[in-house]
Design a protein around this motif. Structure first.
Motif, PDB file in Angstrom:
ATOM      1  N   ALA A  54       0.862  -1.179   0.000  1.00  0.00           N
ATOM      2  CA  ALA A  54       0.000   0.000   0.000  1.00  0.00           C
ATOM      3  C   ALA A  54       0.900   1.230   0.000  1.00  0.00           C
ATOM      4  N   LEU A  55       0.320   2.360  -0.368  1.00  0.00           N
ATOM      5  CA  LEU A  55       1.084   3.600  -0.370  1.00  0.00           C
ATOM      6  C   LEU A  55       1.014   4.266   1.002  1.00  0.00           C
ATOM      7  N   ASP A  56       2.097   4.912   1.378  1.00  0.00           N
ATOM      8  CA  ASP A  56       2.091   5.748   2.561  1.00  0.00           C
ATOM      9  C   ASP A  56       1.017   6.823   2.394  1.00  0.00           C
ATOM     10  N   PRO A  57       0.251   7.136   3.445  1.00  0.00           N
ATOM     11  CA  PRO A  57      -0.826   8.127   3.319  1.00  0.00           C
ATOM     12  C   PRO A  57      -0.357   9.469   2.760  1.00  0.00           C
ATOM     13  N   THR A  58       0.866   9.885   3.084  1.00  0.00           N
ATOM     14  CA  THR A  58       1.376  11.150   2.562  1.00  0.00           C
ATOM     15  C   THR A  58       1.576  11.068   1.050  1.00  0.00           C
ATOM     16  N   VAL A  59       2.075   9.925   0.589  1.00  0.00           N
ATOM     17  CA  VAL A  59       2.268   9.723  -0.845  1.00  0.00           C
ATOM     18  C   VAL A  59       0.921   9.649  -1.546  1.00  0.00           C
ATOM     19  N   ARG A  60      -0.024   8.917  -0.952  1.00  0.00           N
ATOM     20  CA  ARG A  60      -1.364   8.814  -1.537  1.00  0.00           C
ATOM     21  C   ARG A  60      -1.995  10.195  -1.688  1.00  0.00           C
ATOM     22  N   ARG A  61      -1.883  11.014  -0.663  1.00  0.00           N
ATOM     23  CA  ARG A  61      -2.455  12.372  -0.711  1.00  0.00           C
ATOM     24  C   ARG A  61      -1.827  13.185  -1.827  1.00  0.00           C
ATOM     25  N   ALA A  62      -0.497  13.095  -1.969  1.00  0.00           N
ATOM     26  CA  ALA A  62       0.194  13.888  -2.984  1.00  0.00           C
ATOM     27  C   ALA A  62      -0.128  13.414  -4.394  1.00  0.00           C
ATOM     28  N   LEU A  63      -0.456  12.137  -4.558  1.00  0.00           N
ATOM     29  CA  LEU A  63      -0.739  11.594  -5.894  1.00  0.00           C
ATOM     30  C   LEU A  63      -2.125  11.958  -6.411  1.00  0.00           C
ATOM     31  N   THR A  64      -3.049  12.278  -5.514  1.00  0.00           N
ATOM     32  CA  THR A  64      -4.421  12.540  -5.929  1.00  0.00           C
ATOM     33  C   THR A  64      -4.478  13.724  -6.888  1.00  0.00           C
ATOM     34  N   GLY A  65      -5.087  13.489  -8.048  1.00  0.00           N
ATOM     35  CA  GLY A  65      -5.194  14.518  -9.060  1.00  0.00           C
ATOM     36  C   GLY A  65      -4.019  14.613 -10.010  1.00  0.00           C
ATOM     37  N   ARG A  66      -2.961  13.844  -9.749  1.00  0.00           N
ATOM     38  CA  ARG A  66      -1.784  13.918 -10.622  1.00  0.00           C
ATOM     39  C   ARG A  66      -2.022  13.127 -11.901  1.00  0.00           C
ATOM     40  N   ALA A  67      -1.165  13.375 -12.894  1.00  0.00           N
ATOM     41  CA  ALA A  67      -1.256  12.685 -14.178  1.00  0.00           C
ATOM     42  C   ALA A  67      -1.029  11.192 -13.982  1.00  0.00           C
ATOM     43  N   ALA A  68      -1.676  10.383 -14.835  1.00  0.00           N
ATOM     44  CA  ALA A  68      -1.572   8.928 -14.731  1.00  0.00           C
ATOM     45  C   ALA A  68      -0.120   8.460 -14.800  1.00  0.00           C
ATOM     46  N   GLU A  69       0.699   9.145 -15.588  1.00  0.00           N
ATOM     47  CA  GLU A  69       2.106   8.746 -15.710  1.00  0.00           C
ATOM     48  C   GLU A  69       2.816   8.805 -14.363  1.00  0.00           C
TER      49      GLU A  69
END
Length: 234
Positions: A54-69
């Protein structure tokens, strides 16, 4: 050194409802108009779980809305697989979700229609063109919006300002005279960097987009009442 974000400059949205009337409006799509951002996050998390991680919650938060790449590279590293394999699997599963009936978020379609009755409107999304067009068609918005900006249309996706600058240009408006609406921290960064006035309407828990104005829902009656006062620019 402080890690607190710099304060936002004064905005006409600092008072609610504002007396200001935008020249044009730029909407995000996923997570703002339709519940596809949440579905996309669920696809990613289920994929990670199948691979025992699973992703670290901080990483998950930062990824939201980012490009699929960006998402794919992060997940590929987490599961130890080639990015080409991960993007194939994730996008195939996400497309299957899009084949189902899309679920607009509360107030979304009414807000787009009300805004489009008065001013030019664009959609700016980190989605690929094929997927964005499919979403707009499924929501019945294709003929309602004046322009749509997909990830292929700009040099850099959100959180870079390129997408919002391109949308304002397509609508023939100065970015400072445009209203942006976003749900994610990534999208909010892009809109603010482009100089738009921004309303944030987060739909995913944990997202705290920085914006002059934040609403719980596009179904906010004060938002609808304010839109009805805008100067007609069509």
């Amino acid at each position: 050194m402080s890690t607190e974000p710099a304060p936002l400059p004064p905005s006409p949205l600092d008072t609610w409802p504002p007396s200001w009337s935008p020249a044009a409006v730029v909407f995000d799509c996923d997570g703002l108009l339709v519940d596809t951002e949440g579905q996309w996050v669920q696809v990613q998390d289920a994929y990670l779980a199948r691979h025992g991680t699973a992703l670290d919650p901080t990483v998950r938060r930062a990824l939201t809305g980012r490009a699929a790449e960006v998402v794919v590279l992060t997940i590929a590293e987490a599961v130890g697989r080639a990015p080409e394999e991960v993007v194939r699997d994730l996008l195939a599963e996400h497309r299957r979700h899009l084949e189902d009936e899309l679920t607009p978020l509360p107030g979304a379609l009414d807000t787009v229609r009300a805004a489009a009755d008065r001013v030019p409107v664009a959609i700016a999304s980190n989605s690929p063109r094929e997927m964005l067009d499919r979403k707009l068609a499924g929501l019945g918005l294709t003929d309602l919006v004046d322009a749509s900006i997909a990830i292929e249309d700009v040099a850099a996706p959100k959180p870079a300002p390129d997408m919002y600058l391109a949308a304002a240009r397509a609508l023939g408006a100065d970015p400072a005279d445009c209203l942006g609406l976003e749900d994610s921290e990534t999208g909010a960064q892009a809109a603010v960097a482009a100089g738009l006035q921004l309303i944030a309407v987060p739909s995913i828990p944990g997202q705290e987009p920085l914006a002059p104005r934040r609403l719980d829902s596009l179904a906010d009656p004060a938002l609808a009442a304010w839109i009805s006062t805008w100067e007609v620019r069509r």
